[in-house]
Design an enzyme around this catalytic site. Structure first.
Site, PDB file in Angstrom:
ATOM      1  N   HIS A   1     -10.429  24.975 -25.900  1.00  0.00           N
ATOM      2  CA  HIS A   1     -11.424  25.030 -24.829  1.00  0.00           C
ATOM      3  C   HIS A   1     -12.833  25.336 -25.282  1.00  0.00           C
ATOM      4  O   HIS A   1     -13.685  25.628 -24.446  1.00  0.00           O
ATOM      5  CB  HIS A   1     -11.042  26.112 -23.817  1.00  0.00           C
ATOM      6  CG  HIS A   1     -10.023  25.673 -22.832  1.00  0.00           C
ATOM      7  ND1 HIS A   1     -10.359  25.047 -21.663  1.00  0.00           N
ATOM      8  CD2 HIS A   1      -8.675  25.748 -22.851  1.00  0.00           C
ATOM      9  CE1 HIS A   1      -9.256  24.772 -20.991  1.00  0.00           C
ATOM     10  NE2 HIS A   1      -8.220  25.181 -21.698  1.00  0.00           N
TER      11      HIS A   1
ATOM     12  N   LYS B   1     -22.176  29.616 -12.346  1.00  0.00           N
ATOM     13  CA  LYS B   1     -21.242  29.608 -13.479  1.00  0.00           C
ATOM     14  C   LYS B   1     -21.376  30.956 -14.169  1.00  0.00           C
ATOM     15  O   LYS B   1     -22.264  31.738 -13.829  1.00  0.00           O
ATOM     16  CB  LYS B   1     -21.585  28.481 -14.454  1.00  0.00           C
ATOM     17  CG  LYS B   1     -23.082  28.444 -14.809  1.00  0.00           C
ATOM     18  CD  LYS B   1     -23.473  27.273 -15.688  1.00  0.00           C
ATOM     19  CE  LYS B   1     -23.485  25.929 -15.009  1.00  0.00           C
ATOM     20  NZ  LYS B   1     -22.360  25.080 -15.368  1.00  0.00           N
ATOM     21  N   ARG B   2     -20.502  31.236 -15.129  1.00  0.00           N
ATOM     22  CA  ARG B   2     -20.655  32.490 -15.838  1.00  0.00           C
ATOM     23  C   ARG B   2     -22.031  32.580 -16.495  1.00  0.00           C
ATOM     24  O   ARG B   2     -22.625  31.561 -16.876  1.00  0.00           O
ATOM     25  CB  ARG B   2     -19.560  32.646 -16.907  1.00  0.00           C
ATOM     26  CG  ARG B   2     -18.241  33.090 -16.346  1.00  0.00           C
ATOM     27  CD  ARG B   2     -18.323  34.402 -15.593  1.00  0.00           C
ATOM     28  NE  ARG B   2     -18.441  35.522 -16.505  1.00  0.00           N
ATOM     29  CZ  ARG B   2     -17.459  36.368 -16.786  1.00  0.00           C
ATOM     30  NH1 ARG B   2     -16.284  36.259 -16.177  1.00  0.00           N
ATOM     31  NH2 ARG B   2     -17.644  37.350 -17.634  1.00  0.00           N
TER      32      ARG B   2
ATOM     33  N   LYS C   1     -25.166  28.615 -21.767  1.00  0.00           N
ATOM     34  CA  LYS C   1     -25.324  27.864 -20.523  1.00  0.00           C
ATOM     35  C   LYS C   1     -26.792  27.797 -20.094  1.00  0.00           C
ATOM     36  O   LYS C   1     -27.181  26.973 -19.293  1.00  0.00           O
ATOM     37  CB  LYS C   1     -24.461  28.475 -19.419  1.00  0.00           C
ATOM     38  CG  LYS C   1     -22.951  28.301 -19.670  1.00  0.00           C
ATOM     39  CD  LYS C   1     -22.152  28.969 -18.566  1.00  0.00           C
ATOM     40  CE  LYS C   1     -20.646  28.900 -18.771  1.00  0.00           C
ATOM     41  NZ  LYS C   1     -20.039  27.653 -18.263  1.00  0.00           N
TER      42      LYS C   1
ATOM     43  N   THR D   1     -16.427  22.272 -15.334  1.00  0.00           N
ATOM     44  CA  THR D   1     -15.749  21.681 -14.182  1.00  0.00           C
ATOM     45  C   THR D   1     -16.601  21.867 -12.927  1.00  0.00           C
ATOM     46  O   THR D   1     -16.460  21.103 -11.977  1.00  0.00           O
ATOM     47  CB  THR D   1     -14.360  22.318 -13.946  1.00  0.00           C
ATOM     48  OG1 THR D   1     -14.504  23.749 -13.980  1.00  0.00           O
ATOM     49  CG2 THR D   1     -13.371  21.876 -15.007  1.00  0.00           C
TER      50      THR D   1
ATOM     51  N   LYS E   1     -17.285  19.386  -9.526  1.00  0.00           N
ATOM     52  CA  LYS E   1     -17.215  19.782  -8.113  1.00  0.00           C
ATOM     53  C   LYS E   1     -18.490  19.367  -7.387  1.00  0.00           C
ATOM     54  O   LYS E   1     -18.451  18.885  -6.257  1.00  0.00           O
ATOM     55  CB  LYS E   1     -17.031  21.299  -7.993  1.00  0.00           C
ATOM     56  CG  LYS E   1     -15.757  21.843  -8.628  1.00  0.00           C
ATOM     57  CD  LYS E   1     -15.812  23.390  -8.697  1.00  0.00           C
ATOM     58  CE  LYS E   1     -14.789  23.940  -9.661  1.00  0.00           C
ATOM     59  NZ  LYS E   1     -15.054  25.357 -10.017  1.00  0.00           N
TER      60      LYS E   1
HETATM   61  C1  LIG Z   1     -15.424  25.881 -11.179  1.00  0.00           C
HETATM   62  C2  LIG Z   1     -15.672  27.318 -11.353  1.00  0.00           C
HETATM   63  C3  LIG Z   1     -16.160  27.797 -12.570  1.00  0.00           C
HETATM   64  C4  LIG Z   1     -16.489  26.907 -13.740  1.00  0.00           C
HETATM   65  O1  LIG Z   1     -17.835  26.503 -13.633  1.00  0.00           O
HETATM   66  P1  LIG Z   1     -18.615  25.845 -14.885  1.00  0.00           P
HETATM   67  O2  LIG Z   1     -19.907  25.421 -14.285  1.00  0.00           O
HETATM   68  O3  LIG Z   1     -17.788  24.670 -15.302  1.00  0.00           O
HETATM   69  O4  LIG Z   1     -18.741  26.872 -15.909  1.00  0.00           O
HETATM   70  C5  LIG Z   1     -16.392  29.160 -12.692  1.00  0.00           C
HETATM   71  N1  LIG Z   1     -16.165  29.996 -11.672  1.00  0.00           N
HETATM   72  C6  LIG Z   1     -15.711  29.567 -10.473  1.00  0.00           C
HETATM   73  C7  LIG Z   1     -15.501  30.546  -9.371  1.00  0.00           C
HETATM   74  C8  LIG Z   1     -15.440  28.215 -10.271  1.00  0.00           C
HETATM   75  O5  LIG Z   1     -14.961  27.801  -9.088  1.00  0.00           O
END
Ligand SMILES: *Cc1c(COP(=O)(O)O)cnc(C)c1O
Length: 812
Positions: A353, A544-545, A550, A654, A658
């Site tokens: 990952h 995101k985190r 990032k 991911t 979305k």
């Molecule tokens: C989808 C999701 C992530 C992943 O987000 P990235 O932008 O791909 O890092 C992290 N936290 C939550 C709550 C999510 O639903």
């Protein structure tokens, strides 16, 4: 027993039954929590009937299953998903309405199980949803953390972590089976015994399974998620109790229970802590024993194990399962080493990952040997035999042998878990095309050269049930009206929306949906946090985190630069596109730079939000505690999706998927799955900027000097200087402002400054494009229409084709 009828009457009967006899109250006295629990248990009745049928059928046919081993499952709220999957949405709504109960209020009672940090855990949750929907017999194995990811609060703009006591009110979705507890041992030493070796452990704990039902979408399949909780063993207890040391016995209990007490809150940069290794071994040892001793028939010939199971390793966290299976076969069943290794290799496959070197797990030999002495021996032997093969393939190349060894010698003797996984697994996959390419070219290059056929790609995906159908009911309604509802399980059908991008009436309705979602988000954030959006302005989201790779700080530089332009009078206010910048991000509690970034975002936000001149024009909102519940509210309202990592650092992402599926346009670098999103939606419907991965790598090796960018770009300099001046931090030039300033201008590990100019230009293109509402909504519709590839159903089909082989799909 058959499932209750799918009628309002039957549903109501079961619900009232649960209120009275489950909760022991009369309806008129029932609290919202009573009603929520009764509702959840009612839904469970419907699911359980199918669950038992599936389990019975699997037992009878001995069909092949997939076991998804993951230290994290970031499930999100269960009620609405389970109602949807069971086809009970309307029936439940009607039934509760008849009883005068507001189902929305009950939804508000649910606490989401936050048993994951972010993308990796959420992926696991999407995958078990898709496995069930594709009718694949499967089981998810993980840990039932008593405390999930911390609840984030802000105090004076700084992150303060609060424990996530998600079980305080009990979870109606789990079923405990203490009678099926499994003993897991640790420590001690290894002795010679006859021909072989025998592990004499020093202490043990019990793993108690908690089962969760994982329903497929309207297909009658219900799989299992089995999460393990640690408890003290009775024998251990008894010994100490008998010795009369009550306090010591209670301490022993606490010690055991510690193992599943809390999820480690580091995402991407795990700490090599002893308790973490205990957690990892605990859950995989429980899971292997469970499958071999409970799921398989008693006399099952384990030589045929690969016909019954594949264990997919979600990152390196479960990799200690490899020596554990070897130990079970060689030590406990007396198998010959080669025989055991052949079976082990066939049943494991590994998903990598990451690309960040600091995220590659290693365990010091000292720690591993102390906690799992026999496993260390087994790993050494696996390594010896492996290195022998390497020497055969590359005679005299000792440098390569050292590079590939499972055992690192520097800076301390340690086990490289990714190497162990790669050697043991029959397949190794990355999680997006670019990522898999970089794995083979860089991170695991030597291995890909030795075993090219072992390496493959499976691009991540997200479940359309949760992230479109449930999160965005208005868009779902519009799509279904246009093309029917087949898209929910066959997301490529969204392609049929393409012609509608040219249909002005459809675009108008699409904009209406977006506007409605924004109003709902505004309502949510107002009630939840007292935050206000900038009217119906563009919603520009980065959620995101919080991690330097990032590059939330690059987003912040854009905002500060806009503000600096306006407040210095250089940029006329009327020329600025009204926007609400939305952040959502947790920082690992020990990650100082990340926490400072949060503090600075909040400080800039406060300044901008309090400036009367910017009222209705610019807002910065940063609701605390980004989680799945919030993601489901926020993503459907977004116009612009920020995916701005340094190229070559984000494995897939991911969140990006979305957003695209909910009709946001992406501004993004050529990184992770952004690459595939752009290829599919088309260059015209994606705002690309920044260095490519090879460009970034070249700049890095040439010697990157952020100061050069700072000195040569006046707009960048002005933004950074404004931060350093203390303008956002009440005159404080030190603290977060000073620290972020110097980290960006002196080191800038992820080269935000190098991409600043290109990012600003791309933002200018965004503003221009957004001004043309018709063209923007055409692009947005095309993003939806062309993102069907990013369904996790497609990911699971790829795993079936490329990795899991055979045919674990149940054709009953
Ligand atoms: C989808 C999701 C992530 C992943 O987000 P990235 O932008 O791909 O890092 C992290 N936290 C939550 C709550 C999510 O639903």
């Amino acid at each position: 027993m058959a499932a209750p009828d799918h009628t309002v009457e039957a549903f109501t009967w079961h619900f009232l039954h649960e209120i009275n006899f489950g909760q022991g109250v009369d309806l008129y006295r029932a609290s919202a929590n009573d009603k929520y629990l009764a509702l959840a248990r009612t839904v469970r009745h419907y699911l359980a009937a199918r669950w038992l049928v599936n389990l019975r059928h699997q037992h009878e046919t001995q069909s092949k299953s997939v076991a998804y081993l993951s230290a994290e499952f970031l499930l999100g709220p269960q009620l609405e998903n389970n109602l949807l999957a069971a086809g009970l949405e309307d029936i439940a709504a009607q039934s509760l309405a008849n009883l005068g109960i507001d189902i929305e209020e009950l939804r508000g009672v649910e606490v989401e199980p936050g048993l994951g940090n972010g993308g990796l855990g959420r992926l696991a949750a999407c995958f078990i949803d898709s496995l069930a929907t594709l009718n694949v017999p499967s089981v998810g194995y993980g840990i039932r953390y008593e405390y999930g990811i911390f609840r984030q609060t802000f105090v004076d703009g700084k992150q303060v972590e609060k424990p996530d006591n998600w079980l305080a009110m009990g979870s109606p979705w789990e079923i405990a089976h203490p009678e099926n507890a499994v003993e897991v041992t640790f420590g001690g030493h290894v002795e010679d015994e006859g021909e072989g070796r025998r592990w004499v452990p020093a202490w043990s704990v019990l793993g108690v399974p908690y089962n969760y039902m994982v329903p497929g979408y309207l297909n009658g399949r219900v799989n299992t998620l089995r999460l393990w909780s640690a408890e003290a063993t009775k024998a251990f207890d008894l010994k100490i109790f008998n010795a009369g040391d009550y306090a010591q016995a209670v301490r022993a209990q606490t010690f055991a229970e510690n193992i599943s007490k809390v999820l480690y809150p580091e995402d991407s940069t795990p700490q090599g802590k002893e308790l973490r290794l205990q957690q990892q071994y605990f859950f995989v040892a429980c899971s292997l024993r469970d499958f071999i001793e409970t799921v398989l028939p008693e006399d099952y010939d384990l030589h045929r194990l690969p016909e019954r199971i594949v264990f997919q390793l979600n990152d390196t966290h479960p990799v200690i399962a490899v020596p554990e299976l070897m130990r079970l076969l060689v030590d406990e069943r007396g198998w010959d080493w080669d025989e055991a290794w052949a079976v082990t290799q066939q049943v494991f496959a590994y998903t990598c990952h990451t690309l960040l070197p600091e995220a590659l797990e290693v365990w010091s030999v000292e720690l591993l040997g102390r906690l799992l002495p026999r496993h260390l021996e087994i790993i050494y032997r696996i390594n010896e035999e492996f290195l022998e093969k390497v020497r055969e393939a590359y005679p005299g190349d000792e440098l390569r042998v050292r590079r590939m060894s499972i055992v690192a010698e520097q800076p301390e003797r340690a086990i490289r878990m990714a190497h162990l996984a790669t050697v043991a697994g029959h397949k190794v996959n990355g999680v997006a095309e670019l990522h898999s390419q970089l794995l083979a070219d860089k991170v695991l290059h030597d291995f890909a050269e030795l075993w090219p056929e072992k390496f493959t790609n499976v691009t991540n995906g997200v479940t359309p049930r949760r992230f479109v159908r449930l999160a965005n009911p208005s868009l779902s309604g519009l799509i279904t009206e246009a093309i029917g509802d087949g898209w929910v399980t066959d997301l490529e059908q969204l392609r049929r929306l393409e012609p509608l991008a040219e249909d002005a009436e459809f675009r108008r309705r699409f904009r209406e949906v977006k506007a409605l979602n924004k109003r709902e988000l505004a309502e949510t954030l107002w009630v939840r946090d007292g935050l206000e959006l900038a009217g119906d302005a563009m919603v520009d989201a980065m959620v995101k985190r919080l991690h330097e790779y990032k590059r939330q700080s690059l987003k912040l530089l854009h905002i500060v630069s806009l503000y600096e332009g306006i407040s210095s009078g250089r940029v006329p206010l009327e020329s600025v596109t009204p926007r609400t910048f939305v952040f959502g991000a947790k920082a690992a509690p020990g990650y100082v730079r990340a926490k400072e970034t949060i503090e600075l975002i909040n400080a800039v936000g406060r300044t901008i939000n309090e400036d009367p001149a910017l009222e209705g024009r610019l807002k910065v909102v940063f609701p605390p505690n980004y989680n799945v519940t919030l993601a489901e509210r926020l993503i459907p309202a977004a116009d612009l999706s920020e995916q701005i990592s340094l190229a070559g650092k984000e494995a897939s992402g991911t969140g990006n998927m979305k957003f695209a599926l909910n009709g946001a346009l992406t501004i993004g670098t050529d990184d992770g799955a952004n690459v595939e999103i752009r290829q599919l939606v088309g260059d015209d419907n994606f705002f690309l900027f920044g260095m490519t991965e090879p460009e970034a790598a070249a700049l890095q090796s040439k010697g990157y000097e952020p100061g050069e960018y700072y000195e040569s770009d006046p707009q960048l300099k002005a933004a950074l200087d404004l931060i350093a001046s203390g303008a956002f931090t009440e005159g404080d030039r030190g603290g977060a402002a000073g620290s972020i300033f110097s980290s960006l201008t002196e080191r800038d590990r992820f080269m935000a400054l190098a991409d600043f100019r290109s990012y600003m230009d791309a933002q200018a293109r965004v503003e221009e494009a957004y001004a043309d509402h018709e063209a923007w909504s055409r692009s947005a519709v095309l993003n939806v229409a062309r993102s069907g590839f990013f369904s996790s159903d497609r990911s699971i089909r790829d795993y079936l084709d490329r990795i899991w082989g055979a045919d674990p799909v149940d054709h009953s």
